[in-house]
Structure formats: C-alpha cells, structure tokens
Design an enzyme around this catalytic site. Structure first.
Site, PDB file in Angstrom:
ATOM      1  N   GLY A 189       1.911   4.423  10.912  1.00  0.00           N
ATOM      2  CA  GLY A 189       1.291   4.323   9.817  1.00  0.00           C
ATOM      3  C   GLY A 189       1.767   5.353   8.947  1.00  0.00           C
TER       4      GLY A 189
ATOM      5  N   GLY B 194       0.459   5.713   5.467  1.00  0.00           N
ATOM      6  CA  GLY B 194      -0.451   5.588   4.341  1.00  0.00           C
ATOM      7  C   GLY B 194      -0.626   7.419   3.842  1.00  0.00           C
ATOM      8  N   LEU B 195      -1.782   7.379   3.329  1.00  0.00           N
ATOM      9  CA  LEU B 195      -2.069   8.926   3.052  1.00  0.00           C
ATOM     10  C   LEU B 195      -2.448   9.676   4.276  1.00  0.00           C
ATOM     11  CD1 LEU B 195      -4.830   8.317  -0.253  1.00  0.00           C
ATOM     12  CD2 LEU B 195      -2.484   9.310  -0.023  1.00  0.00           C
TER      13      LEU B 195
ATOM     14  N   HIS C 191     -16.812  -5.271  -2.443  1.00  0.00           N
ATOM     15  CA  HIS C 191     -16.740  -4.631  -3.906  1.00  0.00           C
ATOM     16  C   HIS C 191     -17.080  -5.685  -4.497  1.00  0.00           C
ATOM     17  CE1 HIS C 191     -15.046  -2.730  -7.161  1.00  0.00           C
ATOM     18  NE2 HIS C 191     -14.835  -1.844  -6.480  1.00  0.00           N
TER      19      HIS C 191
ATOM     20  N   ARG D 275     -22.679  -0.692  -4.917  1.00  0.00           N
ATOM     21  CA  ARG D 275     -21.547  -1.784  -4.711  1.00  0.00           C
ATOM     22  C   ARG D 275     -22.587  -2.866  -3.957  1.00  0.00           C
ATOM     23  NH1 ARG D 275     -15.716   1.344  -3.246  1.00  0.00           N
ATOM     24  NH2 ARG D 275     -15.598   1.877  -5.290  1.00  0.00           N
TER      25      ARG D 275
ATOM     26  N   HIS E 203     -13.502  -4.965   0.560  1.00  0.00           N
ATOM     27  CA  HIS E 203     -12.685  -3.798   0.069  1.00  0.00           C
ATOM     28  C   HIS E 203     -12.031  -2.901   1.073  1.00  0.00           C
ATOM     29  CE1 HIS E 203     -10.826  -1.432  -3.080  1.00  0.00           C
ATOM     30  NE2 HIS E 203     -12.226  -0.573  -2.996  1.00  0.00           N
TER      31      HIS E 203
ATOM     32  N   GLU F 217      -8.613   5.353   7.177  1.00  0.00           N
ATOM     33  CA  GLU F 217      -9.752   4.339   7.133  1.00  0.00           C
ATOM     34  C   GLU F 217      -9.771   3.716   8.719  1.00  0.00           C
ATOM     35  OE1 GLU F 217      -8.620   1.083   4.497  1.00  0.00           O
ATOM     36  OE2 GLU F 217     -10.192   0.008   4.853  1.00  0.00           O
TER      37      GLU F 217
ATOM     38  N   LEU G 194      -9.771   8.098  -0.472  1.00  0.00           N
ATOM     39  CA  LEU G 194      -8.499   8.706  -0.648  1.00  0.00           C
ATOM     40  C   LEU G 194      -8.689  10.229   0.026  1.00  0.00           C
ATOM     41  CD1 LEU G 194      -7.494   7.756  -4.187  1.00  0.00           C
ATOM     42  CD2 LEU G 194      -6.681   6.801  -2.007  1.00  0.00           C
TER      43      LEU G 194
END
Lengths: 218, 637, 247
Positions: free
Chosen positions: B40, B42-43, B266, B330, B401, B425, B441
């Site tokens: 992965g 991602g961030l 969300h 939310r 979400h 995540e 993030l």
C-alpha cells in the site's frame, strides 16, 4: 556531451534556440521593412542608395552570413522539433473532434514556415542574387518595379505576407512563452505588442507591391 | 491467546519518549541487510516507505495501482489536525488527546492516542518542509480552520485537497528514495497472501495484475497499509478498488481483526440515484456550517422544495438539538437522516435524501460570498445531480466514509503475527469507535513518519532471523495457495458477475448492519450473507483469462473477501451489546435516542481470531483502561 | 438513454487492436461515462466475454487514474473534467460514442483503454521533490510563504497526474505535468535549494521518456481537469534558462 550541448539539445533548449533565432529574424524583418518603406520615396529616393550601400559595404558581409545562419538554424530546428513531435504521437485519434483544430494550430508554424522558406529561396534568387552577382552595381529600384508590374508575382507575394502574418502570430507569443516571459502579468501586454508585429509588419510589406502596381510610387 | 498491547506505563506524556529510548537500534551499517515489505502506498505506506528507506533499510513497496500516487488518501478533502496552537485558542497536545479519546467514545487506547497527539505537530513541520502548499495567512504563516464541530482551530488544509497534497508530499519523498535506489516500487501488483515462517511474517505473495503471474517476495518484516474496508457496503465514499483483501489474508494467517463494527457514516454525501451507481461522493462537512437540514412534515410530499412553506418544513436537527442544531456530530446527523427517510419523509426520486438548504445563508451573505466559501462543492454537486444548489436545496444522504476497525495492533503497531505491522486506516488503533474530522490524515502520517521507523527497527534489532530460501516449503505453499484460489474463482463458471454479489452484500450490510443495528436484523444479515457466499461460489462468472490484465479476476477475489468480512463485521456488531461512536445498537439508546455505552462490560477492543473456514471466529479481548480521561457521556443537546 | 459505442479493444501491448461496437441500453442520464462502461461490462461478463479494461478508481476526479478519449476529446469532448466526472446527460440519446485510449508514445497501451503512465513516476523521481529526510524539518511557521505565492504554488500542485495534457497535445508533450511540479517547487522557499538540478533533470527525463516538445498551442491548459495554467510552463522555461546560464 558537454553541458552546453546537452542543455541546447533538450526539448526546452531547442525551443529556446527557436525563440532566440525567431527574435533575431523578427528584428531583421523590422529592419528589412524599414528599408523597403523607402521605396515610397520613389525612384530618386534613398532606397537605391541604401541597397547599394548594403550590397557593397564590406562590414555587411559577415552580418549577411549570420542572417543566413539564423534562418537555417531556425528552420532546421523547427523541422527537427516537428519530426520529434510527430514521433511522440505515433497514432492519431480515430475521431478528430477538437483535436483537429488543436493540431492545426500546433502544426501551423511548420506549414507556414515551410512556405516561407520556399518563398525565401525564390525571393533571394529574384532580388539578392540578381543584384549581388550581376558583376556590376545594379540599381535595385527598377528591379523592384519590374517585378511588381506582374500581377502573378504580386498575388504570390500577397499570399506569402498573409502566411507570414500567421507565422508571426504564433511565433511572437511563443517566443515569449519559450523564454519564460509570458507570465500572467505580461500576457496582455505581449499579446498587444504581438498584434503590432504580426499585423503591422506583414501589412507594411504587403502594401508595397500593391501601391506600386496601382501607380502610387513613381 | 493473551493479547499484549505492550503499552508503556508511567506518566502518559513520557511514555513514547521512554519507549523510544528503550528500543533497540539496528547498526546503520547493517540496515541494508534488512528488507522491509510495504503493501500500500497511501499516506501511511508511502511515508513509512520513505522514512525507513532514509534510515537505510532495503524497502520494497507494493501497490495494485499503476503508481503510488493513485492511492485513495488522495481524495481526502478537509484537512489535518495538529496541536500547534498557532491561533492562541488554548490548544495543546493534552486537548487533542482528550478530544480524540472522547470523540472515539472511550474505545481507544490512551497511550496510542497521546502519542498521536504528541507527534501531530511534527507532521505539519515535515509536510511543510516537503513543499506541501498549505493555506497561508497574508503574513505568510500557516492558516488553520475549525473543522467538524471542533471548538478549536487546529485543522491545517490545502484548499479542499489536503489529502492530495499530503499524499503527493509523501509520494515525492518516496520517489526520491526510489531514485537513490533504497526503495523499489512494484506497481500493478496485488498482495494476495502473507508468508508466515516460524510464526513470523517473512514475505508476501503477489499477483502481477498485467501478466497474471504469481510471485513471492521475502523480507524481514511486512507492513500493511492497505486502507479501510468501507466498500463492504458496496457504495461508500471509498475508491472503487479499495478493498479488505489485505486484511482478510492477514486474518486467515493469524492476525486478529479488531472492532470491525466501528464504521463511520458521513452525513453529507450526494444521494444514490440508481442501480448503476458505483460510488458516493462526499460533500464536505463544512457545508453544514451554512446549511439547514430539513424534510417536509407531510409524508410523501411531492412538491418541489420551494413550494413547501416554512410552516410545513421540519428542521429536525434544530428541533431535536437546540444548542448544536445542524452541527451535531457525524453519527447523530447520519442516524437522524436515515430515521427521517425510514419514516417516509425523505425527498428526491428515491425518497432517500434530506434537504440541506442554503436559502437563508444566501439571503444573509449573498451568493458571491457563498460561492467563495463553497463554490467548488456547489459546482461539483451541480455537475453530478444537474440541480443548482444556489436555487434549490441540496439533497444529501449519509454514506459510509471511514472505518475505525482494522487489524489489531499493539503499541508498536505490530499485529498478532510478529513481524507484521499495520499502519493507517488498516489498523484499529487510534480512533476508538468514532474518528474526528481531519484526524485520518494525521494518523496515517503519524504511523508512517514517526512510529514505524522506530518500532520496525526495534523488531529487526531484537529478532534473530533464519535465512529463508526462495524455495522453502512455506514460500512454495503460499504461492500455490494463491494460484489455487484464483483457479477456484475462474472455475465456478456460473452466470453472475462479481459486481452483482457485491451489490447484494452491500444492500444487506447497509440495511441491517449500517447506521442502526439490532439483534434480529444482525442475525438475519449473517444468514443472508451466508446465502450470498453460497451463491457466489455457485453462480460466479469471471470472463476472460487470469493470465493477463483482467479486472474481473481482481474484483472477484475482492468480493469473496468482502463477503467473509461482512459476516465478521455483523458478528462483531451482534456481540457488542452497547452503542458507542459509529456502532449504534437500537436496543441500547437513551430516552433521547442517543448512544448508551456499557463501560462495565464492553470497555475492550474486540480482536477476532480466525478459526478456520466455516468455523465461528474466536473473540479475544484487549481491555481498555482509562487513567487520564475518565469516560463521560457525550451530550449535544 | 441508449448509445452505440465504438470501443478500442487491444489484447496487450503487442496486439494491433481494433474498434468493436457495443450497445449501451437504458443508461441513466446521471451515470458517468465509466458507470456506463460498468453496465456494458456487466453485460459482456454475463455472456462470458472479456470485459473492457479501463483504469479508474476514486471516481471523483482526484486520483488521476481514469483517462480515455471520447469522440476525439481527452476526458471527453468538454473542458476541465476527468472522465469519471463526465455524465451521460452531456450526450444525446442515440449518439454513437467512440472511445479510445490515450495515444502518446511515452504511454504504451497495456490493454484496451489502459495505458502505462509510469513515465510520470520516473520524471518525479528525477527531481520532483524537496530533499528533506523525515525528522529534519524545522518548525513549520519558520518558513513564511506569502499567501499569493502559496496560492500560486497550490494552483500548480493541484495536478492529478492523469496525463490528459500529453494525450491532448498534438506533440504528446508532458510539459504541463512537468511544469506544474517544477513551478510549485520553484515558487516555494523550500524548493529553492535544488531548483537548478530539479529542472534540468526533470526535463532530461521527460525527453528521455519520449514525450514531444511544446509548440505553444496551449491545448493542454484547455483540457486540464484542474485548469493548470500554461504560465507554469513559462516559469519552467525561465527556470531552465536560469539553470543553464545563471549561476
């Protein structure tokens, strides 16, 4: 490869050279036009003396070679970039759509440039060679008058000036873009000055044969 | 098995620094000899890969995307929290810690959360140094905004594309390390299994998505940063290819899956408009600052909204929560919207949406001001729905979400398989039962930049590795298993595309395991999911070949895992007899319809253990204790 | 809505490829082009045919994965959108829609509509970064960036790397992509230290990948989903000049 050569042979380097030679050629055009405008002064005007001066004064020779060099470099680079660009897009889209107009706009310089080159060869034979290699000093004024008494030649010249206008229209703003000067701040100004260049220079040239043919110049 | 979270003791503000000091170090000259695989980009994945590579480890990065930059972190809009207190409004590490614990409804580990808050400031420093163009004040300093109902202005942002800019920052760091040879990125390669040897994660099995070739890759440690599982609901704000397969492969190899039932819904997404729909688009939460949520008072009121007079509108959030009004959290906003629609008060063609009305704000502020604040979102909404939100109210509906659950990890982010680390995540660690806006993030980057570089090093220094040969029996078996798995999918040879099963699964999940869950519904859901599984293995059709790029093969494998995971999620929801954060059990609510936690019996993370195909998973409890933040009830009235 | 589709099918890089015709029936006007392809694929798979391969992921215009040429227009015949953002209502019922992959030498076709854009990664590797290791960063507010500069950098940084600029450029030139990164980092104080090496090596890599040169037709700007301006190309040219001749 040395640093300078690598720099100049890169895609942006080539564009920079295109821009610089283009800039040089535009200044030549301006000079050429200024000189030609003396034709309006008529047969006893300064045109012939200037032409004679340029044809005989030794310092002009090397400048001439530089000018030829500029033309050749500009054209060779243009041709090379055009070829490389074609290679980068080996297959056209099946549906032309908007890509057709984009393509035309982008390819216009090479088409107009080629036409200008062809014209130049003819133009040089017609005036430059005819005067310089005649073996004696030739008065340019009658040569010009003779040429522009033939409608066909006038039509060819006029068409060429229109083509030149298109070439300059693209080239002038592109030259600033390639040199990195076409920033949002100056974009408006450059485009305004551009009109002067691509409209006024060809129009100036174009006016001469017409005026001459219709007897405006004696 | 007893779970050891390895949380440090002592004063919470010293725990991370003490632990860092206690960790073993790998001699710089030896680091090159260690290979770390990261799945992965991602961030979390990109930042971990870049940071570990800088330390000198040999890093191999795998992504099923063509490029690391396509990971779904790119789509995060709002911003990233950090306790910088730049605006002098009293923010601090303590406060961010407290807000995160409370926001997570007291279902997260204090030590982890404190560490997250502690490194939050460093993340901003790091990203700025990379050239992330955060929003600025006129004086040139960083701008912040308050986000998602937070009472402090601690969210840093880059227009509505914060995730994109942060990911591109991490991606650029990754690319720099690819250039200098310390990382290799393998694009279009999907991880399909983990190789465990002598109880340690020692490599992965991947399928080349272009050629279909199955290969094995060995390492000293494996980091999974494979994202969340929101797509178990079929429609979510996740990217279409986001999947749970990484987690499930690890799970079947012995890693525990924790708290899968914590899913965040969300409240402000563009509603579903038809069966063809492939995803739901998020409309930033900030819209609720200037919009009023309402439905008609009359059931099935078919009039267009401007024809419904004020007296016949129910501004239900303002009515129920006079002080927070439209800005309730939310989960509350989402649940209320669904309730209204379930009562038949929903609007739009499908009856599955509520109005978010900017009429008053437009009157008060004028359209230009609104356009300046939200122009981007308004245009996006207009483009998607063909309705002009300046002229008629937006229609919104909740959508899945973010998922707080994930692979169980200890304080070192190591799963229950030694040598398998989980970041972002994909792990369950920091958000408890509910995540605050702009914290995803933060967590992804905290894990990748500031946690894993230490903890992975400690693991490598502390472990004696036996050399693994490429033809070791476990390696060959791993590759074979994957090939068998693919053949099994190819050979079902029924008539129904994988997508259809996914959609069926999503429907069950959304209706019965979605925003409001109850015992009977969950039990039905489990049996329905089992039926879907049966049908899947009977009727699945994968056309084409598995020996070239074939997205149907990819999808089928992912859907198979989603089905298994969906059942686990429902089981977790069924077992948790309380309501907390993103998990709402109808049986456990206050008179006002709010969540009712049961701290006596459920103050633990539920870590589920795989017990073999078809067997009920085993529950392990990771007990939570609160020394610094004593659980209290949320109240938004 | 009903459409007739002409879709480019190509088994792999070596295959010659050809157009095939499909019917897309009963498509919602709210569906995106990609969702229409989903529907078509569903039909193909159900009868055991190979689904049309196309890249896509976020479906909200930010990941940069999708990118096909629709009726001769990159990302469709309109301006400033990605393919996933293009809704079918922009077409007329009964239209014949031609769909083909990006055609750029530096983006070889992998299958059907999927192209390989890893050339962009390699360009980024050549210099699209600021050299700062994790943990080396100074306090964020020590680096002041005037709002105007930060905004301009952000305008450039928005690039999603979809490759539409190169695909729409008659020269297959990636100047807008490269310029967006060069410009972003040249504007920001953080990027100044490496500006010279950055522009030289990124441009060298761009040339090496086989992208064409800019002929200033500005088609890229018109098509860019994020409206990245060609003034960033001007800045890159300036950076290049400066790197070549400046000290």
């Amino acid at each position: 490869m040395s640093g300078a050569l690598r720099f100049l042979s890169s895609s942006i380097g080539k564009k920079l050279l295109m821009a610089l030679t283009g800039c040089f050629l535009i200044s030549f055009l301006t000079f050429h036009l200024t000189m030609n405008l003396f034709l309006f002064a008529g047969s006893n005007g300064a045109f012939s003396s200037y032409a004679e001066f340029l044809g005989t004064y030794p310092v002009v020779r090397p400048i001439e070679w530089i000018l030829f060099g500029g033309f050749i470099l500009h054209f060779l680079l243009g041709g090379f970039v055009w070829f490389m660009n074609r290679m980068a897009r080996p297959k056209a889209y099946a549906v032309k759509g908007t890509s057709k107009t984009i393509k035309l706009a982008s390819r216009l310089p090479i088409y107009t440039g080629s036409a200008i080159l062809a014209f130049l060869v003819w133009h040089i034979i017609q005036f430059f060679i005819a005067s310089r290699f005649a073996g004696e000093t030739v008065d340019m004024f009658p040569l010009v008058v003779a040429a522009f008494s033939q409608p066909l030649i006038i039509v060819l010249y006029e068409v060429l000036f229109i083509i030149l206008g298109f070439h300059l229209k693209h080239g002038f703003q592109a030259l600033f873009q390639s040199l990195g000067l076409r920033t949002p701040k100056y974009r408006g100004f450059i485009d305004a000055v551009g009109v002067l260049v691509w409209l006024v220079i060809p129009a100036g040239f174009a006016s001469i044969p017409l005026v001459m043919y219709f007897g405006g110049i004696k | 098995m007893k779970l050891d979270p390895r949380t440090p003791s002592g004063p919470i503000e010293k725990r991370w620094s003490t632990r860092k000091f206690d960790m073993k170090l790998v001699n710089p000259a030896n680091r090159r000899k260690y290979t770390v695989i990261i799945v992965g980009t991602g961030l979390a994945g990109s930042s971990a890969a870049a940071s570990l590579a800088e330390l000198g480890y040999n890093v191999e990065c795998f992504t099923f995307h063509e490029s690391a930059r396509r990971a779904h972190s790119i789509a995060a809009q709002g911003g990233i929290n950090a306790a910088k207190n730049y605006v002098n409004d009293g923010d601090s590490v303590w406060r961010l810690f407290h807000d995160t614990i409370k926001g997570g409804d007291y279902r997260a580990r204090e030590s982890n959360v404190y560490r997250l808050a502690e490194v939050s400031g460093n993340i901003i420093d790091q990203c700025v140094a990379q050239g992330v163009p955060f929003a600025r004040e006129y004086g040139g300093s960083l701008d912040t905004r308050s986000f998602g109902g937070a009472q402090l202005s601690r969210t840093f942002y880059a227009r509505g594309q914060t995730g994109q800019q942060l990911l591109l920052g991490a991606y650029s760091a990754l690319m720099r390390n690819v250039k200098n040879g310390s990382v290799k990125v393998h694009g279009r390669k999907e991880m399909l299994d983990i190789i465990v040897i002598d109880g340690r994660a020692r490599g992965i099995v991947v399928r080349d998505l272009v050629t279909g070739e199955v290969t094995t890759h060995l390492a000293n440690a494996v980091i999974m940063a494979t994202g969340g599982y929101g797509n178990v609901f079929y429609l979510s704000t996740n990217a279409v290819a986001s999947n749970v397969s990484g987690l499930m492969k690890a799970w079947r190899k012995g890693a525990y899956l924790a708290n899968p039932c914590y899913t965040q819904i969300h409240p402000t997404c563009i509603p579903v408009s038809g069966d063809y729909q492939s995803k739901l688009t998020l409309m930033s939460e900030s819209l609720r600052n200037d919009g009023r949520v309402w439905v008609p008072k009359k059931k099935g009121d078919g009039r267009s909204p401007e024809l419904i007079p004020e007296s016949e509108r129910d501004y239900y959030l303002e009515r129920m929560y006079p002080s927070f009004g439209n800005l309730v959290p939310r989960d509350v906003a989402s649940r209320r919207a669904k309730e209204m629609c379930d009562l038949g008060l929903g609007v739009g063609k499908t009856g599955l949406s509520v109005y978010l009305d900017f009429g008053d704000s437009i009157k008060r502020l004028g359209q230009p001001v609104m356009a300046e604040k939200y122009g981007n979102l308004m245009d996006m909404y207009h483009e998607i729905t063909n309705e002009d939100p300046y002229k008629q109210p937006m229609r919104i509906y909740p959508a899945v979400h973010y998922t707080m659950g994930g692979l169980w990890v200890d304080y070192h982010l190591q799963s229950s398989i030694p040598g398998l680390f989980v970041a972002g995540e994909a792990n369950f660690s920091d958000h408890g039962a509910n995540r605050l806006g702009a914290s995803a993030l933060m967590q992804g980057l905290a894990d990748g930049y500031f946690v894993l570089p230490y903890t992975v090093g400690d693991y490598l220094a502390d472990t004696k590795f036996e050399a693994v040969k490429a033809d070791a029996p476990e390696v060959a078996a791993g590759a074979k298993e994957v090939r068998v798995g693919i053949d099994r999918l190819m050979n079902v040879n029924g008539k129904v595309p994988a997508d259809d099963f996914h959609r069926r699964l999503g429907h069950v999940m959304w209706e019965k395991v979605g925003m409001a869950r109850e015992k009977a519904g969950l039990e039905t859901a489990i049996s329905e999911i089992q039926t879907i599984r049966k049908d899947f293995w009977k009727d699945l059709k994968v056309s084409g070949s598995d020996k070239d790029l074939n997205q149907e093969v990819e999808k089928a494998g992912r859907v198979a895992d989603f089905i298994d995971f969906g059942e686990l999620l429902a089981r977790d929801a069924l077992h948790r007899e309380e309501s907390c954060g993103g998990h709402f059990r109808v049986e456990h609510q206050t008179e006002e319809g709010e969540t009712r936690r049961d701290d006596q019996n459920y103050a633990y993370a539920a870590a589920w253990q795989y017990a073999g195909e078809g067997a009920a998973p085993l529950l392990n409890k990771d007990e939570l204790s609160f020394e610094y933040d004593i659980p209290s009830n949320r109240n938004y009235k | 809505m009903d459409f007739k589709l002409r879709v480019w099918r190509q088994k792999n890089r070596g295959d010659k490829g050809r157009f095939e015709t499909y019917e897309a029936k009963g498509i919602s006007s709210e569906a995106s082009v990609l969702e229409m392809l989903d529907v078509v694929n569903r039909g193909l798979v159900a009868v055991g045919k190979d689904a049309i391969a196309f890249d896509h992921d976020c479906r909200e215009g930010i990941c940069g994965s999708c990118g096909i040429v629709i009726n001769g227009g990159v990302h469709g015949p309109f301006e400033h959108n990605t393919t996933c953002e293009l809704r079918m209502r922009r077409f007329s019922d009964g239209d014949t829609i031609t769909i083909e992959p990006f055609r750029v030498r530096a983006f070889p076709i992998i299958k059907d509509l999927v192209v390989d854009r890893t050339a962009f990664d390699r360009i980024m590797q050549a210099g699209g970064y600021v050299t700062v290791k994790t943990g080396q960063a100074p306090e964020a507010n020590n680096i002041a960036v005037p709002k105007k500069i930060a905004d301009e950098a952000m305008d450039a940084a928005q690039c999603v790397g979809c490759g539409a600029c190169a695909a729409t450029c008659p020269n297959g030139s990636a100047m807008l992509f490269v310029a967006a990164k060069v410009s972003q980092l040249a504007l920001l104080p953080q990027g100044k230290a490496e500006r010279k090496e950055r522009v030289l090596s990124m441009v060298a890599q761009m040339d090496k990948e086989g992208f064409g040169a800019c002929s200033n037709s500005y088609a890229c700007e018109a098509k860019c989903p994020k409206s990245v301006s060609v003034s960033h190309i001007a800045r890159m040219n300036r950076e290049f000049l400066r790197a070549g001749f400046g000290s």
